[in-house]
Design a protein around this motif. Structure first.
Motif, PDB file in Angstrom:
ATOM      1  N   ILE A 120       0.841  -1.186   0.000  1.00 52.28           N
ATOM      2  CA  ILE A 120       0.000   0.000   0.000  1.00 52.28           C
ATOM      3  C   ILE A 120       0.878   1.240   0.000  1.00 52.28           C
ATOM      4  O   ILE A 120       1.896   1.298   0.689  1.00 52.28           O
ATOM      5  CB  ILE A 120      -0.961  -0.026   1.214  1.00 52.28           C
ATOM      6  N   SER A 121       0.483   2.226  -0.790  1.00 49.52           N
ATOM      7  CA  SER A 121       1.261   3.454  -0.899  1.00 49.52           C
ATOM      8  C   SER A 121       1.173   4.261   0.387  1.00 49.52           C
ATOM      9  O   SER A 121       0.384   3.953   1.290  1.00 49.52           O
ATOM     10  CB  SER A 121       0.743   4.284  -2.074  1.00 49.52           C
ATOM     11  N   ARG A 122       1.983   5.308   0.475  1.00 51.88           N
ATOM     12  CA  ARG A 122       2.057   6.090   1.715  1.00 51.88           C
ATOM     13  C   ARG A 122       0.708   6.660   2.123  1.00 51.88           C
ATOM     14  O   ARG A 122       0.359   6.658   3.305  1.00 51.88           O
ATOM     15  CB  ARG A 122       3.080   7.211   1.571  1.00 51.88           C
ATOM     16  N   SER A 123      -0.056   7.138   1.185  1.00 53.59           N
ATOM     17  CA  SER A 123      -1.352   7.746   1.501  1.00 53.59           C
ATOM     18  C   SER A 123      -2.468   6.719   1.606  1.00 53.59           C
ATOM     19  O   SER A 123      -3.557   7.027   2.090  1.00 53.59           O
ATOM     20  CB  SER A 123      -1.723   8.752   0.404  1.00 53.59           C
ATOM     21  N   GLY A 124      -2.208   5.526   1.131  1.00 55.75           N
ATOM     22  CA  GLY A 124      -3.246   4.498   1.090  1.00 55.75           C
ATOM     23  C   GLY A 124      -4.059   4.502  -0.184  1.00 55.75           C
ATOM     24  O   GLY A 124      -4.957   3.690  -0.342  1.00 55.75           O
ATOM     25  N   SER A 136      -3.167   3.736  -3.210  1.00 57.24           N
ATOM     26  CA  SER A 136      -2.816   2.713  -4.192  1.00 57.24           C
ATOM     27  C   SER A 136      -2.429   1.425  -3.483  1.00 57.24           C
ATOM     28  O   SER A 136      -1.671   1.458  -2.515  1.00 57.24           O
ATOM     29  CB  SER A 136      -1.649   3.196  -5.055  1.00 57.24           C
ATOM     30  N   THR A 137      -2.988   0.320  -3.963  1.00 55.36           N
ATOM     31  CA  THR A 137      -2.669  -0.990  -3.398  1.00 55.36           C
ATOM     32  C   THR A 137      -2.309  -1.957  -4.525  1.00 55.36           C
ATOM     33  O   THR A 137      -2.756  -1.797  -5.661  1.00 55.36           O
ATOM     34  CB  THR A 137      -3.844  -1.562  -2.593  1.00 55.36           C
ATOM     35  N   THR A 138      -1.516  -2.939  -4.164  1.00 52.33           N
ATOM     36  CA  THR A 138      -1.105  -3.981  -5.106  1.00 52.33           C
ATOM     37  C   THR A 138      -1.172  -5.320  -4.394  1.00 52.33           C
ATOM     38  O   THR A 138      -0.815  -5.412  -3.211  1.00 52.33           O
ATOM     39  CB  THR A 138       0.332  -3.726  -5.599  1.00 52.33           C
TER      40      THR A 138
END
Length: 125
Positions: free
Chosen positions: A50-54, A56-58
């Motif tokens: 999950i990206s820093r801000s939330g 984007s997820t993979t």
């Protein structure tokens, strides 16, 4: 940053668990966060990130639609909600932090800078 994973346990196939990864020392808002797992006799593999801000997820293909990663930067905690568990999900699960200027989720373990101690998930058929 120190990471402490918890929430593992033993469940039957189809059951659910929620893993938590509590961070201390630094705020996780600076890090892309990921979950990895190592099954018995296998290499460690990427599960979700999950990206820093939330925003984007993979996910690895085998868990899409069943596992959900989320984060609460105010609580300095990352979660992995695990539903519809399968025996092949049995593994030790690790959370990890990646200090990543591009804020992209990376799937290679060597890109991650900090690791928690792991929590065991056992799914019986």
């Amino acid at each position: 940053v120190q990471l402490q994973a918890s929430g593992g346990g033993s469940v039957q196939a189809g059951g659910s668990l929620r893993l938590s990864c509590a961070a201390s020392g630094r705020t996780i808002s600076r890090y892309v966060m990921g979950w990895f797992r190592r099954a018995p006799g296998q290499d460690r593999e990427f599960v979700a990130g999950i990206s820093r801000s939330g925003g984007s997820t993979t996910y690895t293909d085998s868990v899409k639609g069943r596992l959900t990663i989320s984060r609460d930067n105010a609580k300095n905690t990352v979660y992995l909600q695990m539903n519809s568990l399968k025996p092949e999900d049995t593994a030790v699960y690790y959370c990890a932090a990646d200090f990543n200027y591009r804020d992209e989720v990376r799937t290679w373990a060597n890109d991650y800078d900090y690791w928690g101690q792991g929590t065991l998930v056992t799914v019986s058929s």
